[in-house]
Design an enzyme around this catalytic site. Structure first.
Site, short mmCIF file in Angstrom:
data_model
loop_
_atom_site.label_atom_id
_atom_site.label_comp_id
_atom_site.label_asym_id
_atom_site.label_seq_id
_atom_site.Cartn_x
_atom_site.Cartn_y
_atom_site.Cartn_z
N SER A 181 0.83 -1.20 0.00
CA SER A 181 0.00 0.00 0.00
C SER A 181 0.87 1.25 0.00
CB SER A 181 -0.97 -0.05 1.19
OG SER A 181 -2.00 0.90 1.04
N ASP A 253 -9.26 -5.57 -4.83
CA ASP A 253 -8.58 -4.49 -4.13
C ASP A 253 -8.57 -3.27 -5.04
OD1 ASP A 253 -6.95 -2.80 -2.70
OD2 ASP A 253 -5.16 -4.07 -2.80
N HIS A 315 -7.85 -5.70 0.35
CA HIS A 315 -6.63 -4.89 0.39
C HIS A 315 -5.60 -5.48 1.34
CE1 HIS A 315 -4.11 -1.45 -0.12
NE2 HIS A 315 -4.22 -1.06 1.13
#
Length: 328
Positions: A181, A253, A315
């Site tokens: 991320s 995601d 995610h």
């Protein structure tokens, strides 16, 4: 474990699958920096990282835990961006530079500073020299996500000096820069700086948001020789995985699909299974063929705060549940 062939006809070998799982775990323990639980000059299984994390102390799960030394911890100060750590796995002969995902208020603020700004490298002297020598072209018209470019303002030279020192002692070791991320975006930028300084890293990111405009995406692909790696992989029927820029993306995601006006660089591996566990047969090598669209990332009935959206299951589910300083 059998070799699994993807729709692109390139195999996800046991070696590549093991690397993917290893580095998402290495990336995930960067979350322990928030609690000051990564200690310099110690091996993973001798207090270098928390004993409650299996990846750090269980040599069945991580056979080289006792040979992996934490060399440097980057703990971003208030108003700064970019916590991470530098470690050397002497068993695998790899230098790991891993960055933490969104944790602090500054991390969240940077995630949402999405307007484009002109790109300027940290290593300006080396950048200009490469251009003058004709080794790279100038990144003309290059713009990127403002929030992530802030990282170059706080990334100190200590990382590069320490890495140079390590590689002087172990010149045969490879460099892997990784993150999930926000950490993936920072790993991308750190990888660019390492390339400019003459290193040849493998940048391996998970759930990377889009951060480049089209001009910079093209320049980054040239810098990491993305086309050449893709062609060699197809020619040899084997993903060339020692250097270059690779992104791992999970179905459902949506973070890798935003902001929609930016572009992803590098070569993509796509996890097409929602739930854990995810095995080699659940990974599709897509290479430069980025087929993600924003609508594919949203589920029906999805509601709540934006910060809640950033932590949806899809995610976090990248071979493990990537959530905080957990057991792994």
């Amino acid at each position: 474990m059998p070799v699994v062939h993807c729709s692109s006809n390139l195999p996800i070998t046991p070696y590549i699958y093991e690397r993917l799982v290893y580095f998402i775990k290495a990336s995930s323990i960067s979350s322990c920096i928030s609690d000051n639980l990564l200690l310099v000059n110690k091996t993973f299984n001798d207090g270098g990282c928390p004993p409650h994390i299996n990846f750090c102390n269980d040599e069945i799960i991580n056979p080289t835990a006792g040979q992996t030394v934490v060399e440097l911890v980057l703990n971003a100060k208030k108003g700064e961006l970019g916590s991470g750590y530098l470690a050397v796995d002497h068993g695998k002969k790899v230098v790991i530079l891993a960055f933490r995902g969104s944790t602090t208020r500054q991390d969240w603020f940077s995630d949402f500073e999405i307007y484009p700004v002109n790109y300027s490298p940290l290593c300006v002297k080396e950048y200009r020299k490469l251009i003058e020598e004709g080794k790279i072209r100038e990144c003309e018209g290059c713009k990127m996500h403002r929030g992530f470019l802030r990282f170059t303002e706080t990334l100190g030279m200590d990382v590069f000096k320490k890495m140079e020192s390590i590689l002087e002692s172990f010149p045969e070791y490879r460099i892997v820069v990784t993150g999930h991320s926000l950490g993936a975006a920072l790993a991308s930028l750190a990888g660019i700086e390492l390339k400019i300084r003459g290193f040849d890293p493998l940048v391996l990111t998970f759930a990377t948001p889009k951060i480049f405009n089209s001009e910079m995406k093209q320049w980054v692909d040239e810098l990491f020789e993305t086309d050449a790696i893709e062609k060699e992989s197809i020619l040899k029927d084997e993903i060339q995985f020692r250097k270059g820029y690779f992104r791992v993306v999970h179905t459902g995601d949506y973070i890798p699909m935003v902001p929609p006006f930016y572009h992803p660089a590098g070569l993509e591996m796509f996890i097409n299974k929602v739930g854990l566990p995810q095995n080699a047969e659940d990974i599709e090598y897509r290479g430069k063929n980025n087929r993600l669209t924003l609508k594919d990332g949203f589920r029906e009935g999805m509601s709540g705060l934006v910060e809640d959206w950033l932590h949806v299951y899809e995610h976090r589910a990248y071979f493990i549940d990537v959530v905080g300083c957990s057991g792994l």
